[in-house]
Write an enzyme that holds these catalytic residues in place. Sequence first.
Site, short mmCIF file in Angstrom:
data_model
loop_
_atom_site.label_atom_id
_atom_site.label_comp_id
_atom_site.label_asym_id
_atom_site.label_seq_id
_atom_site.Cartn_x
_atom_site.Cartn_y
_atom_site.Cartn_z
N VAL A 183 -8.29 8.32 2.91
CA VAL A 183 -7.76 9.67 3.17
C VAL A 183 -6.60 9.60 4.16
CG1 VAL A 183 -9.32 10.22 5.08
CG2 VAL A 183 -8.44 12.06 3.63
N GLN A 184 -6.57 8.56 5.00
CA GLN A 184 -5.49 8.42 5.99
C GLN A 184 -4.15 8.09 5.33
OE1 GLN A 184 -7.19 5.91 9.52
NE2 GLN A 184 -8.58 5.73 7.79
N MET B 294 -8.22 3.09 9.93
CA MET B 294 -7.43 1.97 9.42
C MET B 294 -6.47 1.45 10.49
SD MET B 294 -6.52 3.00 5.49
CE MET B 294 -7.66 2.56 4.18
N THR C 288 4.63 1.82 6.53
CA THR C 288 3.21 1.50 6.62
C THR C 288 2.56 2.45 7.59
OG1 THR C 288 1.56 -0.11 7.39
CG2 THR C 288 3.75 -0.32 8.33
N ILE C 289 1.36 2.89 7.27
CA ILE C 289 0.63 3.74 8.21
C ILE C 289 0.24 2.94 9.45
CG2 ILE C 289 -0.26 5.22 6.37
CD1 ILE C 289 -3.03 3.89 6.86
N ASP C 290 0.22 1.61 9.36
CA ASP C 290 -0.27 0.77 10.46
C ASP C 290 0.73 0.64 11.61
OD1 ASP C 290 -2.46 0.32 8.77
OD2 ASP C 290 -1.50 -1.45 7.89
N GLY D 284 0.82 -1.21 0.00
CA GLY D 284 0.00 0.00 0.00
C GLY D 284 0.85 1.26 0.00
N ARG E 285 -5.29 -2.15 9.84
CA ARG E 285 -5.27 -3.59 9.64
C ARG E 285 -5.54 -4.32 10.96
NH1 ARG E 285 -6.61 -5.70 5.37
NH2 ARG E 285 -5.29 -7.54 5.65
N ARG F 169 -25.02 13.90 19.65
CA ARG F 169 -24.90 12.60 19.02
C ARG F 169 -23.62 11.89 19.46
NH1 ARG F 169 -26.30 14.64 12.89
NH2 ARG F 169 -28.58 14.41 12.99
#
Length: 343
Positions: A274-275, A169, A125-127, A10, A171, A162
């Site tokens: 978008v992240q 995200m 990785t963003i994760d 990714g 994973r 609300r």
Amino acid sequence: MRIGVLTGGGDCPGLNAAIRAIVRRAYTDEVEVVGFRNGWLGLVENDVMQLDRNSVTGILPRGGTILGTSRYNPLTDPKRIDDLKKNWRSHELAGLIVVGGEGSLAAAFELWRDHQLQLVGIPKTIDNDINGTDFTFGFDTAVSIVTDAVDRLHSTAESHHRVMVVEVMGRHTGWIAAYGGIAGGADAILVPEHPFRISRVCALLKERKKHGRAFSIVVVAEDAHPHPDEPFLDEDQCDAIYRHDRLGGIGEALAREIERCTDIQARVTKLGYVQRGGSPTAFDRLLATRFGIKAYEMIREASWGEMAAIRGNRIIGVPLAEAVGELKRLDEEIYRVAEVFFG
């Protein structure tokens, strides 16, 4: 001397910063750099582009990757490994830098171990789920985007009384949810490492309303699961939400259950891709740059089968075997920090 670089898996912010650093550092030694387009596929199909100072000018702040990327894995077809080796020899590569996440680095490790290819890795990785390194680049940018979104949702949540459910995200790990939720002031943070009890979540929201706080923000990681003792998803819902190839949908299911149990209106914001986009933060630009320089130096030192990593504030090399053995789960200390602010 000629080296290669590819970006696999990714996309994430900082990839271009890493490419730029490799090329600029190699230029000082008069070393040629070739880039393979679309990850491992480019090396198998001999789809290359020459990388020089001109080709990397101005790319530092750009998201994505000028090389393109894919999730193609050459190990799935032994015949393609022969093509990969043939192209490697034709370019007379002294080494290859693989910039990737869990899958790309696992392929790099196997090609080094089983086929004796001269490879080094850079974790992206963003994760933030790769072992051996405190952080991967891309993560800080993703957290900043989540934080900004949660900040913005506070005002509309308060105005309409609300519950705002924000699905993020990550994973199979909760790094983005925990960091983004803490930084944004979320009232509950649900992560894969800790299956959540829906009764506890709803009790927390009702307690907030009872004390005059009729709005709440719930950040939920895309692979967060209900506790087995309190399931509220049927088999079809689980199959749809927890697909291996594409996670997503727990936010909508959670919002429906919150409305049913609390009588409080709930709305969902799914941040999605978008992240992963946009310009990298200063932290990610710097980290990717330092990783790129370290990876080049590992090639010069023939430190094959290693990956650039950050420990504390030092950039070091670690064995790829350490990086790809298993996912790096959310630090328990970080989760305890998040729990302090639940409610």
